[in-house]
Scaffold this motif. Structure first.
Motif, PDB file in Angstrom:
ATOM      1  N   HIS A   1       0.751  -0.983  -0.153  1.00 30.29           N
ATOM      2  CA  HIS A   1      -0.357  -0.113  -0.131  1.00 30.29           C
ATOM      3  C   HIS A   1       0.395   1.326   0.162  1.00 30.29           C
ATOM      4  CE1 HIS A   1      -3.534  -2.154   0.876  1.00 30.29           C
ATOM      5  NE2 HIS A   1      -3.980  -1.704   1.150  1.00 30.29           N
ATOM      6  N   LYS A   2       2.541   0.595   0.049  1.00 24.81           N
ATOM      7  CA  LYS A   2       3.197   2.186   0.070  1.00 24.81           C
ATOM      8  C   LYS A   2       2.305   2.854   1.538  1.00 24.81           C
ATOM      9  CE  LYS A   2       4.193   2.839  -4.811  1.00 24.81           C
ATOM     10  NZ  LYS A   2       3.614   1.442  -4.880  1.00 24.81           N
ATOM     11  N   GLY A   3       2.703   2.508   2.871  1.00 25.40           N
ATOM     12  CA  GLY A   3       2.251   2.785   3.932  1.00 25.40           C
ATOM     13  C   GLY A   3       3.379   2.688   4.699  1.00 25.40           C
ATOM     14  N   LYS A   4       2.839   2.864   6.138  1.00 25.25           N
ATOM     15  CA  LYS A   4       3.584   2.784   7.032  1.00 25.25           C
ATOM     16  C   LYS A   4       2.721   1.350   8.175  1.00 25.25           C
ATOM     17  CE  LYS A   4       5.853   5.795   8.381  1.00 25.25           C
ATOM     18  NZ  LYS A   4       7.637   5.321   9.033  1.00 25.25           N
ATOM     19  N   ALA A   5       3.975   0.500   8.939  1.00 30.72           N
ATOM     20  CA  ALA A   5       3.318  -0.267   9.924  1.00 30.72           C
ATOM     21  C   ALA A   5       4.495  -0.016  10.747  1.00 30.72           C
ATOM     22  CB  ALA A   5       3.894  -1.642   9.471  1.00 30.72           C
ATOM     23  N   GLN A   6       3.575   1.213  11.859  1.00 29.64           N
ATOM     24  CA  GLN A   6       4.666   0.654  13.646  1.00 29.64           C
ATOM     25  C   GLN A   6       4.227   0.155  14.324  1.00 29.64           C
ATOM     26  OE1 GLN A   6       5.099   5.568  13.964  1.00 29.64           O
ATOM     27  NE2 GLN A   6       4.243   4.982  15.675  1.00 29.64           N
ATOM     28  N   ILE A   7       4.860  -0.590  15.658  1.00 32.03           N
ATOM     29  CA  ILE A   7       4.521  -0.658  16.657  1.00 32.03           C
ATOM     30  C   ILE A   7       4.679   0.072  18.233  1.00 32.03           C
ATOM     31  CG2 ILE A   7       4.867  -2.311  18.524  1.00 32.03           C
ATOM     32  CD1 ILE A   7       5.890  -4.236  16.110  1.00 32.03           C
ATOM     33  N   ASP A   8       3.835   1.294  19.022  1.00 34.98           N
ATOM     34  CA  ASP A   8       4.177   1.404  19.998  1.00 34.98           C
ATOM     35  C   ASP A   8       3.624   0.656  21.280  1.00 34.98           C
ATOM     36  OD1 ASP A   8       4.665   3.963  18.334  1.00 34.98           O
ATOM     37  OD2 ASP A   8       2.654   4.661  18.599  1.00 34.98           O
TER      38      ASP A   8
ATOM     39  N   SER B   1       8.395   3.830  24.199  1.00 31.12           N
ATOM     40  CA  SER B   1       9.150   3.511  23.118  1.00 31.12           C
ATOM     41  C   SER B   1       8.602   2.730  21.571  1.00 31.12           C
ATOM     42  CB  SER B   1      10.577   2.217  23.452  1.00 31.12           C
ATOM     43  OG  SER B   1      10.213   1.079  23.874  1.00 31.12           O
ATOM     44  N   SER B   2       9.317   3.425  20.454  1.00 32.79           N
ATOM     45  CA  SER B   2       8.473   2.525  19.645  1.00 32.79           C
ATOM     46  C   SER B   2       9.529   1.781  18.321  1.00 32.79           C
ATOM     47  CB  SER B   2       7.486   3.939  18.799  1.00 32.79           C
ATOM     48  OG  SER B   2       9.019   4.687  17.803  1.00 32.79           O
ATOM     49  N   SER B   3       8.894   0.628  17.657  1.00 32.41           N
ATOM     50  CA  SER B   3       9.427   0.305  16.259  1.00 32.41           C
ATOM     51  C   SER B   3       8.491   0.534  15.751  1.00 32.41           C
ATOM     52  CB  SER B   3       9.904  -1.013  16.372  1.00 32.41           C
ATOM     53  OG  SER B   3      10.616  -1.791  15.777  1.00 32.41           O
ATOM     54  N   GLU B   4       9.895   1.034  14.341  1.00 29.70           N
ATOM     55  CA  GLU B   4       8.538   1.167  13.099  1.00 29.70           C
ATOM     56  C   GLU B   4       9.333   0.443  12.273  1.00 29.70           C
ATOM     57  OE1 GLU B   4       8.643   6.090  13.826  1.00 29.70           O
ATOM     58  OE2 GLU B   4       8.783   5.367  12.037  1.00 29.70           O
ATOM     59  N   ALA B   5       8.642  -0.003  11.201  1.00 30.14           N
ATOM     60  CA  ALA B   5       9.215  -0.303   9.697  1.00 30.14           C
ATOM     61  C   ALA B   5       8.319  -0.155   8.730  1.00 30.14           C
ATOM     62  CB  ALA B   5       9.011  -2.446   9.997  1.00 30.14           C
ATOM     63  N   GLN B   6       9.359   0.293   7.746  1.00 32.70           N
ATOM     64  CA  GLN B   6       8.565   0.871   6.345  1.00 32.70           C
ATOM     65  C   GLN B   6       9.042   0.170   4.981  1.00 32.70           C
ATOM     66  OE1 GLN B   6       8.903   4.919   6.461  1.00 32.70           O
ATOM     67  NE2 GLN B   6       7.373   5.462   4.519  1.00 32.70           N
TER      68      GLN B   6
ATOM     69  N   SER C   1       0.603  -1.347  20.624  1.00 25.61           N
ATOM     70  CA  SER C   1      -1.208  -0.832  19.902  1.00 25.61           C
ATOM     71  C   SER C   1      -0.210  -0.586  18.352  1.00 25.61           C
ATOM     72  CB  SER C   1      -1.088   0.715  20.338  1.00 25.61           C
ATOM     73  OG  SER C   1      -1.748   1.120  18.961  1.00 25.61           O
ATOM     74  N   VAL C   2      -1.016  -1.752  17.414  1.00 24.20           N
ATOM     75  CA  VAL C   2      -0.352  -1.616  16.053  1.00 24.20           C
ATOM     76  C   VAL C   2      -0.755  -0.765  14.827  1.00 24.20           C
ATOM     77  CG1 VAL C   2       0.880  -2.929  13.721  1.00 24.20           C
ATOM     78  CG2 VAL C   2       0.410  -3.934  16.526  1.00 24.20           C
ATOM     79  N   ARG C   3      -0.415   0.592  14.901  1.00 29.08           N
ATOM     80  CA  ARG C   3      -0.949   1.116  14.171  1.00 29.08           C
ATOM     81  C   ARG C   3      -0.612   0.695  12.089  1.00 29.08           C
ATOM     82  NH1 ARG C   3      -0.090   7.511  15.469  1.00 29.08           N
ATOM     83  NH2 ARG C   3       2.153   7.123  15.212  1.00 29.08           N
ATOM     84  N   LEU C   4      -1.467   1.001  11.423  1.00 29.77           N
ATOM     85  CA  LEU C   4      -1.539   0.887  10.218  1.00 29.77           C
ATOM     86  C   LEU C   4      -1.587   2.393   9.835  1.00 29.77           C
ATOM     87  CD1 LEU C   4      -2.859  -2.608   9.477  1.00 29.77           C
ATOM     88  CD2 LEU C   4      -0.615  -1.716  10.284  1.00 29.77           C
ATOM     89  N   PHE C   5      -0.979   3.122   8.288  1.00 30.29           N
ATOM     90  CA  PHE C   5      -0.391   4.016   8.066  1.00 30.29           C
ATOM     91  C   PHE C   5      -0.961   4.168   6.489  1.00 30.29           C
ATOM     92  CE2 PHE C   5       0.615   7.445   4.990  1.00 30.29           C
ATOM     93  CZ  PHE C   5      -0.025   8.668   5.441  1.00 30.29           C
ATOM     94  N   PHE C   6      -2.166   4.768   6.329  1.00 27.85           N
ATOM     95  CA  PHE C   6      -3.183   4.266   4.226  1.00 27.85           C
ATOM     96  C   PHE C   6      -2.950   6.007   4.131  1.00 27.85           C
ATOM     97  CE2 PHE C   6      -4.166   0.339   6.466  1.00 27.85           C
ATOM     98  CZ  PHE C   6      -4.130  -0.051   5.846  1.00 27.85           C
ATOM     99  N   PRO C   7      -2.045   5.725   3.248  1.00 27.19           N
ATOM    100  CA  PRO C   7      -2.062   7.210   2.070  1.00 27.19           C
ATOM    101  C   PRO C   7      -2.914   7.169   1.005  1.00 27.19           C
ATOM    102  CG  PRO C   7      -0.717   5.726   1.335  1.00 27.19           C
ATOM    103  CD  PRO C   7      -0.792   4.554   2.037  1.00 27.19           C
TER     104      PRO C   7
END
Length: 624
Positions: free
Chosen positions: A575-582, A615-620, A590-596
């Motif tokens: 999706h060319k977005g982002k998945a982020q774990i807080d 703290s947060s861990s991100e993967a994109q 909280s697992v957050r998914l960003f949909f442009p």
């Protein structure tokens, strides 16, 4: 760097030069005209003076009888001698003479003027004959003499020149009547000296004016150059200020005492401090990790080495460059700070993509070989399950074989999904109905685990592939259920694909108050899209688990495959977005998914950086 074009200075020089030339030519022409006019005035004055003197002399000449037969002599009247003496003493008259066609009839020269044989030059005599009058300047005895001659008419035998004086009773003489010419010579040395002085003054005046104009022009050119240099310096200063203000990397200057002398806006933005708070401060005003890096790594940084610093969820590179003075000493340092977070994420994503590519190649090669015998084994297991129905422990063994065959088949399916995801068809998805479908699919597992599932949609729509978004939510909800259940052993593994029924068998229920929330909100801070989050109040994740959560086959559960979050990551990458774990240990995850909103390149996340309790861990993964 050239800021002011040289054509402007060149044009000013040309205009100034043309102006000087025009002024110079005008002055020269005006001076020549003035000299010519002055010379004409002098000539007119001399002519009037000579003409008046000529008439005065003509009235002072009388004829007398000579001793020879028929010869008439001329002489000055007695009362004119005193007048002549005054003129001679004043330096006006040089000579006075009456000439006929052959010889002088009367001639008188001033004292000190030696004229041995007075006679009219041929050109003067010719001019008198033709015009009856002649005037001009002749050199005589080292003097400049203005000569004026005019005809007196023919000589009468009884009276001399016929235009001379009243008649008397003397008898006339019978002799020829030659033409007589009265010639007067005046000393004009004084006039010529005055004229030369006037001419000299005029030339000096022209030179002075031209010199003044040229001097003013030179001063103007110098002033224009200084103004041009000032404008160039101001333009260069504005350009440098604009360049530094818009530089994406942070820039600081620090003196030898450790005081910050300047800081651009990017430095405040990267270091997450209020604008204008860095200037005037020292190392203690910088974030702790950055100041420690500058203090401890100064020796290395002076050699031009980049120091790696992790701060507020960012991965920074810091470089200190010594600024040397004219003597070669170091009086200050230039500090560059650049945010390498996205590049590091791209590097990590590239590594992940390489891993997925290797796994996909392996999965594609073995999937067919595994699924064919697996289908046969499952078929025999189902046969034995029916054949030994009601018999223990044979029926239990047969059902276990069927369950394990299904779990193995799902692992193969997940591997194939990671290796070759299906094409996406993004559309505006209504999140509330989709969350209802997820709750319906996992309803038995949610009720069986004692977990409450709530929703909070501040953004009703998200642009995504409906089936892929549903798959991601199912995987995340299943992971949250596992995290909330108070046991470390599970008799089954959950896996749900779009359109299939998930399975989850839990040995114990979750603690009272266990809760999962599916939420959404609009992106902020310049992002255009929607964040969709699955949040639980479970035990949270440790730093190591967060770092490796999206890696294939990484799991913290004995019966897990480690592919659930990897599939979520792959969906968000496509999706060319982002998945982020807080996650905060002991407070949940909280697992957050960003949909442009578009399929273009996504921007950086708008989440705040971690603090002492977060703290947060991100993967994109960004599309090529």
């Amino acid at each position: 760097m050239e800021i002011v074009r040289r054509s402007e200075v060149k044009g000013a020089l040309i205009i100034g030069a043309v102006t000087v030339i025009i002024v110079g030519v005008a002055l020269i022409l005006a001076t020549l005209s003035s000299l010519r006019r002055q010379r004409e005035l002098v000539g007119d004055h001399l002519y009037l003076t000579a003409w008046s003197l000529h008439h005065a002399v003509a009235g002072s000449i009388r004829p007398v009888r000579g001793e020879g037969h028929g010869q008439t002599m001329l002489e000055f009247r007695p009362d004119a001698r005193e007048y002549f003496q005054e003129l001679e003493q004043g330096g006006v008259v040089v000579f006075v003479g009456v000439f006929d066609d052959t010889e002088p009839r009367l001639f008188h020269a001033a004292d000190g003027v030696e004229i041995s044989e007075p006679e009219l030059p041929h050109h003067i005599h010719k001019g008198l004959q033709q015009d009856g009058e002649w005037s001009g300047v002749l050199p005589l005895g080292g003097l400049s003499v203005y000569v004026f001659g005019r005809s007196m008419g023919p000589t009468r035998p009884d009276r001399g020149p016929e235009n001379m004086g009243p008649q008397d009773d003397r008898p006339s003489f019978q002799e020829p009547r030659p033409e007589l010419y009265l010639v007067v010579g005046m000393d004009i040395s004084g006039h010529m000296e005055l004229y030369r002085q006037f001419r000299r003054n005029a030339v000096l005046q022209v030179i002075f004016i031209l010199g003044t104009v040229i001097f003013i022009w030179i001063l103007a050119i110098g002033l224009m150059k200084r103004l041009g240099s000032a404008r160039q310096a101001a333009s260069l200063s504005r350009f440098q200020s604009t360049l530094l203000d818009n530089l994406p990397d942070g820039l600081l200057t620090m003196n030898a005492r450790g005081e910050i002398l300047s800081a651009n806006p990017s430095a405040h933005r990267i270091l997450k401090v209020a604008p204008g708070t860095l200037v005037g401060g020292g190392l203690k005003h910088l974030p702790k990790k950055v100041s420690l890096s500058l203090a401890q790594g100064g020796a290395h940084m002076a050699e031009g080495d980049w120091q790696q610093v992790e701060y507020a969820g960012l991965r920074l590179e810091v470089l200190a460059v010594p600024l040397r003075d004219g003597q070669g000493g170091v009086d200050s340092r230039l500090i560059l700070i650049r945010d390498r977070t996205e590049i590091r994420e791209l590097e990590e994503n590239l590594g992940e993509a390489e891993k997925l590519a290797a796994m996909g190649a392996m999965a594609a090669g073995v999937a067919h070989e595994i699924r064919n015998p697996l289908s046969a084994l499952r078929g025999f297991a189902q046969y034995f399950s029916k054949k030994f129905a009601g018999r223990s422990p044979e029926e239990t063994y047969a059902r276990t074989m069927v369950q394990e065959a299904d779990r193995l088949n799902r692992v193969v399916a997940d591997m194939l999904f990671l290796a070759k995801p299906k094409p996406l068809a993004p559309e505006l998805v209504d999140l509330a109905p989709l969350a209802g479908e997820v709750e319906q699919l996992l309803g038995q597992d949610i009720v069986g685990s004692g977990v409450a599932l709530d929703t909070d949609f501040q953004a009703a729509l998200a642009r995504a592939d409906r089936d892929a978004l549903k798959q991601a939510l199912i995987n995340l909800v299943i992971n949250s259920i596992h995290a909330l259940v108070e046991t470390e052993s599970h008799s089954g593994q959950a896996r749900a694909e779009a359109g299939s029924e998930p399975e989850l068998t839990v040995s114990r229920k979750a603690a009272p108050g266990a809760r999962i929330v599916i939420s959404s909100r609009r992106a902020e801070q310049g992002l255009s899209g929607v964040w969709v989050a699955v949040t639980d109040n479970g035990p949270g994740m440790g730093p190591e688990a967060k770092e490796q959560a999206f890696e294939p086959f990484y799991t913290g559960r004995p019966q897990g495959t480690g592919l659930g979050l990897s599939i979520v990551y792959t969906i968000m990458r496509d999706h060319k977005g982002k998945a982020q774990i807080d996650s905060i240990p002991g407070q949940g995850t909280s697992v957050r998914l960003f949909f442009p909103e578009s399929s273009g390149r996504s921007e950086s996340a708008d989440s705040p950086g971690p603090s002492a309790t977060e703290s947060s861990s991100e993967a994109q993964e960004e599309g090529a």
